[in-house]
Enzyme design. Structure first.
Site, PDB file in Angstrom:
ATOM      1  N   GLY A  74     -27.345 -13.324  21.313  1.00 55.36           N
ATOM      2  CA  GLY A  74     -28.622 -13.346  20.610  1.00 55.36           C
ATOM      3  C   GLY A  74     -29.593 -14.091  21.488  1.00 55.36           C
ATOM      4  O   GLY A  74     -29.558 -13.965  22.706  1.00 55.36           O
ATOM      5  N   GLU A  75     -30.404 -14.904  20.893  1.00 53.73           N
ATOM      6  CA  GLU A  75     -31.368 -15.713  21.649  1.00 53.73           C
ATOM      7  C   GLU A  75     -30.953 -17.171  21.476  1.00 53.73           C
ATOM      8  O   GLU A  75     -31.071 -17.726  20.383  1.00 53.73           O
ATOM      9  CB  GLU A  75     -32.779 -15.428  21.111  1.00 53.73           C
ATOM     10  CG  GLU A  75     -33.868 -16.240  21.756  1.00 53.73           C
ATOM     11  CD  GLU A  75     -33.820 -16.193  23.275  1.00 53.73           C
ATOM     12  OE1 GLU A  75     -33.727 -15.093  23.842  1.00 53.73           O
ATOM     13  OE2 GLU A  75     -33.861 -17.273  23.893  1.00 53.73           O
ATOM     14  N   SER A  76     -30.464 -17.755  22.559  1.00 56.59           N
ATOM     15  CA  SER A  76     -29.844 -19.084  22.433  1.00 56.59           C
ATOM     16  C   SER A  76     -30.829 -20.160  21.982  1.00 56.59           C
ATOM     17  O   SER A  76     -30.442 -21.098  21.274  1.00 56.59           O
ATOM     18  CB  SER A  76     -29.166 -19.487  23.744  1.00 56.59           C
ATOM     19  OG  SER A  76     -30.104 -19.548  24.793  1.00 56.59           O
ATOM     20  N   HIS A  93     -20.243  -9.157  26.523  1.00 54.51           N
ATOM     21  CA  HIS A  93     -20.085  -8.877  25.090  1.00 54.51           C
ATOM     22  C   HIS A  93     -18.865  -8.007  24.804  1.00 54.51           C
ATOM     23  O   HIS A  93     -19.019  -6.801  24.563  1.00 54.51           O
ATOM     24  CB  HIS A  93     -21.320  -8.124  24.574  1.00 54.51           C
ATOM     25  CG  HIS A  93     -22.574  -8.934  24.539  1.00 54.51           C
ATOM     26  ND1 HIS A  93     -22.925  -9.721  23.474  1.00 54.51           N
ATOM     27  CD2 HIS A  93     -23.548  -9.068  25.446  1.00 54.51           C
ATOM     28  CE1 HIS A  93     -24.083 -10.313  23.720  1.00 54.51           C
ATOM     29  NE2 HIS A  93     -24.479  -9.933  24.913  1.00 54.51           N
ATOM     30  N   ILE A 115     -25.920  -8.332  28.926  1.00 53.57           N
ATOM     31  CA  ILE A 115     -27.295  -8.128  28.451  1.00 53.57           C
ATOM     32  C   ILE A 115     -28.070  -9.432  28.656  1.00 53.57           C
ATOM     33  O   ILE A 115     -27.801 -10.418  27.980  1.00 53.57           O
ATOM     34  CB  ILE A 115     -27.320  -7.733  26.955  1.00 53.57           C
ATOM     35  CG1 ILE A 115     -26.451  -6.487  26.721  1.00 53.57           C
ATOM     36  CG2 ILE A 115     -28.758  -7.497  26.489  1.00 53.57           C
ATOM     37  CD1 ILE A 115     -26.208  -6.166  25.249  1.00 53.57           C
ATOM     38  N   ARG A 116     -28.970  -9.410  29.610  1.00 54.80           N
ATOM     39  CA  ARG A 116     -29.686 -10.654  29.969  1.00 54.80           C
ATOM     40  C   ARG A 116     -28.704 -11.833  29.982  1.00 54.80           C
ATOM     41  O   ARG A 116     -28.916 -12.869  29.362  1.00 54.80           O
ATOM     42  CB  ARG A 116     -30.847 -10.901  28.988  1.00 54.80           C
ATOM     43  CG  ARG A 116     -31.982  -9.879  29.216  1.00 54.80           C
ATOM     44  CD  ARG A 116     -33.030  -9.840  28.116  1.00 54.80           C
ATOM     45  NE  ARG A 116     -33.398 -11.133  27.581  1.00 54.80           N
ATOM     46  CZ  ARG A 116     -34.286 -11.977  28.118  1.00 54.80           C
ATOM     47  NH1 ARG A 116     -34.879 -11.685  29.245  1.00 54.80           N
ATOM     48  NH2 ARG A 116     -34.567 -13.097  27.527  1.00 54.80           N
ATOM     49  N   ARG A 135     -29.209 -19.384  32.630  1.00 58.77           N
ATOM     50  CA  ARG A 135     -29.581 -18.292  31.702  1.00 58.77           C
ATOM     51  C   ARG A 135     -30.230 -17.134  32.451  1.00 58.77           C
ATOM     52  O   ARG A 135     -30.862 -17.340  33.477  1.00 58.77           O
ATOM     53  CB  ARG A 135     -30.585 -18.814  30.669  1.00 58.77           C
ATOM     54  CG  ARG A 135     -29.991 -19.788  29.697  1.00 58.77           C
ATOM     55  CD  ARG A 135     -31.055 -20.287  28.733  1.00 58.77           C
ATOM     56  NE  ARG A 135     -31.592 -19.196  27.929  1.00 58.77           N
ATOM     57  CZ  ARG A 135     -32.751 -19.269  27.276  1.00 58.77           C
ATOM     58  NH1 ARG A 135     -33.495 -20.346  27.345  1.00 58.77           N
ATOM     59  NH2 ARG A 135     -33.150 -18.242  26.549  1.00 58.77           N
ATOM     60  N   GLU A 143     -17.405  -7.704  22.161  1.00 58.20           N
ATOM     61  CA  GLU A 143     -17.568  -7.169  20.794  1.00 58.20           C
ATOM     62  C   GLU A 143     -18.352  -5.860  20.771  1.00 58.20           C
ATOM     63  O   GLU A 143     -18.397  -5.183  19.754  1.00 58.20           O
ATOM     64  CB  GLU A 143     -18.219  -8.219  19.878  1.00 58.20           C
ATOM     65  CG  GLU A 143     -19.701  -8.469  20.089  1.00 58.20           C
ATOM     66  CD  GLU A 143     -20.019  -9.384  21.269  1.00 58.20           C
ATOM     67  OE1 GLU A 143     -19.114  -9.686  22.082  1.00 58.20           O
ATOM     68  OE2 GLU A 143     -21.198  -9.784  21.393  1.00 58.20           O
ATOM     69  N   CYS A 201     -22.046 -14.622  25.478  1.00 54.24           N
ATOM     70  CA  CYS A 201     -23.420 -14.582  25.987  1.00 54.24           C
ATOM     71  C   CYS A 201     -24.231 -15.780  25.478  1.00 54.24           C
ATOM     72  O   CYS A 201     -23.971 -16.901  25.899  1.00 54.24           O
ATOM     73  CB  CYS A 201     -24.060 -13.244  25.651  1.00 54.24           C
ATOM     74  SG  CYS A 201     -25.462 -12.886  26.707  1.00 54.24           S
TER      75      CYS A 201
HETATM   76  N1  GLN Z   1     -30.660 -14.274  27.423  1.00 58.90           N
HETATM   77  C1  GLN Z   1     -30.212 -14.749  26.151  1.00 58.90           C
HETATM   78  C2  GLN Z   1     -30.364 -16.251  26.046  1.00 58.90           C
HETATM   79  O1  GLN Z   1     -30.621 -16.900  26.994  1.00 58.90           O
HETATM   80  C3  GLN Z   1     -28.777 -14.366  25.888  1.00 58.90           C
HETATM   81  C4  GLN Z   1     -28.677 -12.864  25.771  1.00 58.90           C
HETATM   82  C5  GLN Z   1     -27.524 -12.391  24.928  1.00 58.90           C
HETATM   83  O2  GLN Z   1     -26.921 -13.120  24.165  1.00 58.90           O
HETATM   84  N2  GLN Z   1     -27.259 -11.114  25.031  1.00 58.90           N
HETATM   85  O3  GLN Z   1     -30.234 -16.771  24.976  1.00 58.90           O
END
Ligand code: GLN
Length: 198
Positions: free
Chosen positions: A44-46, A168, A132-133, A103, A170, A76
């Site tokens: 998600g977005e940390s 991921h 993913i990112r 990150r 999952e 992630c």
């Molecule tokens: N780039 C996101 C972060 O820094 C992590 C991306 C993800 O969980 N897929 O939080």
């Protein structure tokens, strides 16, 4: 199994746990941790998840639970939140895993990609890593085992009962990493029961 469900891709973890016939409990406040065998922290977005953890008092509660032996698996953003050190960031975190992470570390050109990741202990067939990112691990403390690298970069680690992946699992149909985490949880549960018996 507890799955932190404040923000991000938590539903995919439940789907994965279903393939292992494991029931999911959403964790949204400290009392949700009572009795869970382990905790999964999703992608998600940390920064967002970190702020919500603090707001709910879950940062303190999870740290205490980890101290008491709770197994945690982060993917992630989950890995970022578990890390003790985050390059160039003071964002809120759990800080339970003795690693430094960077990150969005694979660069803009390769925002998202898939690659085969060899994790020998999970068998000869590689795991399909969905990035993913994604972050990666830039250094690990002495108690941390490196499970996998991609292009020399550390992308999966384990420190006792703490497991973390930059990708991921999952989002694939391969449940080996979740199964491995479940084994850690069952082992922890056995240890707990053993110690109350004598
Ligand atoms: N780039 C996101 C972060 O820094 C992590 C991306 C993800 O969980 N897929 O939080």
């Amino acid at each position: 199994m507890g799955v932190l469900a404040l923000q991000g891709a938590y539903a995919a973890h439940r789907a994965m746990l279903e393939t292992l016939h494991v029931e999911t409990r959403w964790v949204r406040e400290p009392s949700d941790l009572n009795g869970v065998v382990g905790l999964i922290i999703p992608g998600g977005e940390s920064t967002t998840i970190g702020k919500l953890l603090v707001r709910e008092g879950l940062d303190v509660a999870i740290r205490e639970a980890v101290h008491d032996g709770l197994p945690v698996f982060g993917t992630c953003a989950g890995m970022i939140l578990m890390a003790s050190r985050i390059v160039g960031s003071e964002q809120p975190r759990l800080g339970v895993l003795d690693v430094t992470v960077a990150r969005n570390a694979f660069g803009r050109q390769v925002d998202s990609f898939e690659a085969n990741i060899d994790i020998r202990r999970y068998g000869a067939t590689p795991i399909r890593g969905v990035f993913i990112r994604a972050p990666y691990v830039v250094d690990v403390g002495p108690g941390v085992q490196v499970l996998a690298r991609y292009n020399e970069r550390v992308v999966a680690v384990q420190q006792n009962r703490l497991l973390a992946a930059a990708f991921h699992p999952e989002l694939t149909t391969d449940n080996r990493m979740h199964r491995a985490f479940l084994d850690v949880c069952l082992g922890a549960q056995r240890d707990r029961n053993g110690s109350t018996d004598g």
